[in-house]
Enzyme design. Structure first.
Site, PDB file in Angstrom:
ATOM      1  N   ARG A  36     -59.732 -78.352 -34.033  1.00 49.69           N
ATOM      2  CA  ARG A  36     -60.488 -78.291 -32.652  1.00 49.69           C
ATOM      3  C   ARG A  36     -62.036 -79.076 -33.152  1.00 49.69           C
ATOM      4  O   ARG A  36     -62.393 -78.918 -34.222  1.00 49.69           O
ATOM      5  CB  ARG A  36     -60.822 -76.729 -32.433  1.00 49.69           C
ATOM      6  CG  ARG A  36     -61.740 -76.283 -33.350  1.00 49.69           C
ATOM      7  CD  ARG A  36     -62.092 -74.498 -33.016  1.00 49.69           C
ATOM      8  NE  ARG A  36     -60.888 -73.736 -33.175  1.00 49.69           N
ATOM      9  CZ  ARG A  36     -60.963 -72.380 -33.406  1.00 49.69           C
ATOM     10  NH1 ARG A  36     -62.060 -71.722 -33.028  1.00 49.69           N
ATOM     11  NH2 ARG A  36     -59.894 -71.737 -33.525  1.00 49.69           N
ATOM     12  N   ASP A  82     -60.349 -70.329 -40.241  1.00 46.73           N
ATOM     13  CA  ASP A  82     -59.742 -68.896 -40.393  1.00 46.73           C
ATOM     14  C   ASP A  82     -58.738 -68.753 -39.285  1.00 46.73           C
ATOM     15  O   ASP A  82     -57.719 -67.879 -39.569  1.00 46.73           O
ATOM     16  CB  ASP A  82     -60.822 -67.627 -40.247  1.00 46.73           C
ATOM     17  CG  ASP A  82     -61.757 -67.633 -41.317  1.00 46.73           C
ATOM     18  OD1 ASP A  82     -61.476 -68.076 -42.135  1.00 46.73           O
ATOM     19  OD2 ASP A  82     -63.057 -67.067 -41.000  1.00 46.73           O
ATOM     20  N   GLU A  83     -58.721 -69.277 -38.465  1.00 50.54           N
ATOM     21  CA  GLU A  83     -57.702 -69.566 -37.137  1.00 50.54           C
ATOM     22  C   GLU A  83     -56.831 -70.580 -37.318  1.00 50.54           C
ATOM     23  O   GLU A  83     -56.014 -71.097 -36.254  1.00 50.54           O
ATOM     24  CB  GLU A  83     -58.410 -69.467 -35.835  1.00 50.54           C
ATOM     25  CG  GLU A  83     -59.185 -68.102 -35.740  1.00 50.54           C
ATOM     26  CD  GLU A  83     -60.240 -68.225 -34.267  1.00 50.54           C
ATOM     27  OE1 GLU A  83     -60.098 -69.084 -33.640  1.00 50.54           O
ATOM     28  OE2 GLU A  83     -60.763 -67.040 -34.132  1.00 50.54           O
ATOM     29  N   CYS A  84     -56.715 -71.159 -38.446  1.00 46.90           N
ATOM     30  CA  CYS A  84     -55.636 -72.313 -38.835  1.00 46.90           C
ATOM     31  C   CYS A  84     -56.103 -73.587 -38.437  1.00 46.90           C
ATOM     32  O   CYS A  84     -55.083 -74.595 -38.348  1.00 46.90           O
ATOM     33  CB  CYS A  84     -54.552 -71.891 -38.485  1.00 46.90           C
ATOM     34  SG  CYS A  84     -53.680 -70.442 -39.202  1.00 46.90           S
TER      35      CYS A  84
END
Length: 447
Positions: free
Chosen positions: A326, A377-379
């Site tokens: 992202r 942490d959210e890949c």
């Protein structure tokens, strides 16, 4: 009045003291043993069982006797003794042997044996540089050797350097035999070999224009890549930007001749002959080489972020969910403005005397880093990788700890541990000098 003998004699079972006082009884075996022991107890004490010390190594019997003899000799005529000092002396120098020195020699011999074994194959490159070389690399070295037949590897390197001011470095130096005579170094020294100030872990130098910051190298998005690699160019004296200029070593050499080498009337003939020999070598050996545009187009389809060095980063991306990357919460332009605070405040390159500046920059970077860590942490591992590379490109040593806190987990989660080792070794001794060869260390030691 003498006592009478007991009529039961040895068969008497009485234990009453009055009876025993009144009558004689034969002596018992236990009493005899007790008397004998009592008579000799002053002559010899029963040996005490030793309690082993868990912190000291077991001593063989022969050495224990030597220790006992030494103890007896030293305690004669002394009322006090430093037993700790004595034991250390005995254990460290029993029978004139220095065991730590022997152990150190064995370790050194083992390391040397392993090193010599690695030198016998191209495994040396993977072991010391943590990567494998593509086929075009080995073919180019074959071409280089064909220019000066029957010459040693060292003479081939010298030929390129004297004729066209081009140094063939890194893995080329291994093929030439330079590492065979070199001193064995720490692992980090090999990873820093010809690693310029702004070189990210993905980049590996193979060509250097002598006495300049201009250098060319293979680009790997994944450490295990060793086929169809792009070659990038950077001038370390000008900044952190990298440009892809070739799809193989031959194409990179031609680019160098045309763009970076300044031909003179005295060298024009040499350059023309090398060009002719190169084309002849390719045709005769029917060498098929990947071209720049096809490789760059293929890679661009996988790039998820441009990054400040403009080469971009590649991470696995699930296109339906866009899981893997992202964007940062600020633009590249905003990030550059934050990093420019160092320059505007007049902070030195080595980071000294800039604690207040660092605090101001860190205050602005903290939300960006926090968001990148949340993304990780959210890949979305690519986000932390992008920020870590961008901060590395800034060249600010004050940010190295923050860079490591981003790159180490990102590379780990992306299963690129080789890049962790390379980045750590580089930032431990990051140097703007142009003398970055591991062999310069040998010269300094001998100076």
């Amino acid at each position: 009045m003498p006592k009478q003998d007991c009529k039961y004699w040895e068969k008497c079972y009485q234990k009453n003291e009055a009876h025993l006082d009144k009558y004689n009884h034969p002596p018992k075996e236990d009493d005899c043993a007790a008397t004998s022991t009592s008579e000799h107890e002053n002559e010899k004490e029963a040996p005490k069982r030793k309690t082993p010390n868990p912190h000291l190594p077991e001593t063989p019997a022969a050495e224990e006797n030597s220790s006992s003899t030494l103890n007896n000799a030293l305690t004669d005529g002394r009322t006090e003794i430093d037993t700790t000092e004595l034991r250390a002396e005995v254990l460290g120098n029993i029978a004139g042997k220095n065991y730590m020195e022997i152990l150190a020699k064995r370790i050194k011999f083992s390391v040397k044996s392993e090193y010599e074994e690695l030198l016998s194959s191209n495994e040396f490159i993977r072991h010391k540089f943590l990567v494998e070389m593509p086929p075009d690399f080995y073919v180019f070295w074959k071409f280089a050797c064909s220019l000066k037949k029957d010459n040693t590897g060292e003479q081939v390197l010298q030929y390129f350097e004297t004729q066209v001011q081009l140094q063939l470095v890194g893995p080329f130096e291994f093929l030439a035999g330079r590492f065979h005579k070199a001193k064995i170094r720490e692992p980090g020294d090999y990873l820093r070999h010809w690693r310029f100030y702004y070189d990210p872990p993905e980049f590996q130098t193979i060509f250097v224009r002598r006495d300049t910051g201009v250098h060319y190298g293979y680009w790997r998005d994944v450490p295990q890549e060793h086929d169809c690699l792009l070659i990038a160019r950077n001038d370390a004296t000008k900044g952190y930007k990298f440009e892809f200029i070739a799809g193989n070593a031959f194409e990179a050499f031609l680019y160098y001749i045309e763009k970076d080498y300044k031909t003179t009337p005295f060298t024009a003939g040499v350059v023309a002959n090398i060009r002719k020999s190169l084309q002849k070598f390719i045709n005769e050996n029917e060498i098929k080489l990947e071209k720049l545009e096809s490789l760059r187009k293929r890679r661009n389809a996988k790039v998820v972020a441009k990054t400040l060095h403009e080469a971009g980063i590649v991470v696995p991306l699930e296109h339906k969910t866009e899981l893997g990357y992202r964007p940062l919460i600020i633009s590249d332009l905003e990030l550059k403005k934050i990093l420019d605070l160092f320059v505007k405040a007049g902070a030195t390159d080595d980071g000294t005397g800039s604690e207040s500046i660092k605090a101001a920059v860190m205050e602005k970077l903290q939300p960006v880093a926090t968001a990148a860590n949340i993304a990780m942490d959210e890949c979305d591992f690519g986000t932390a990788l992008e920020l870590g590379i961008d901060l590395f490109c800034s060249g600010r040593r004050e940010l190295h700890s923050l860079v490591q806190s981003l790159l180490v987990p990102a590379y780990s989660l992306l299963k690129r541990p080789q890049f962790i080792a390379i980045s750590k070794a580089h930032m431990e001794q990051r140097d703007k000098s142009l003398k970055l060869s591991i062999f310069e260390l040998d010269k300094e030691m001998n100076a």
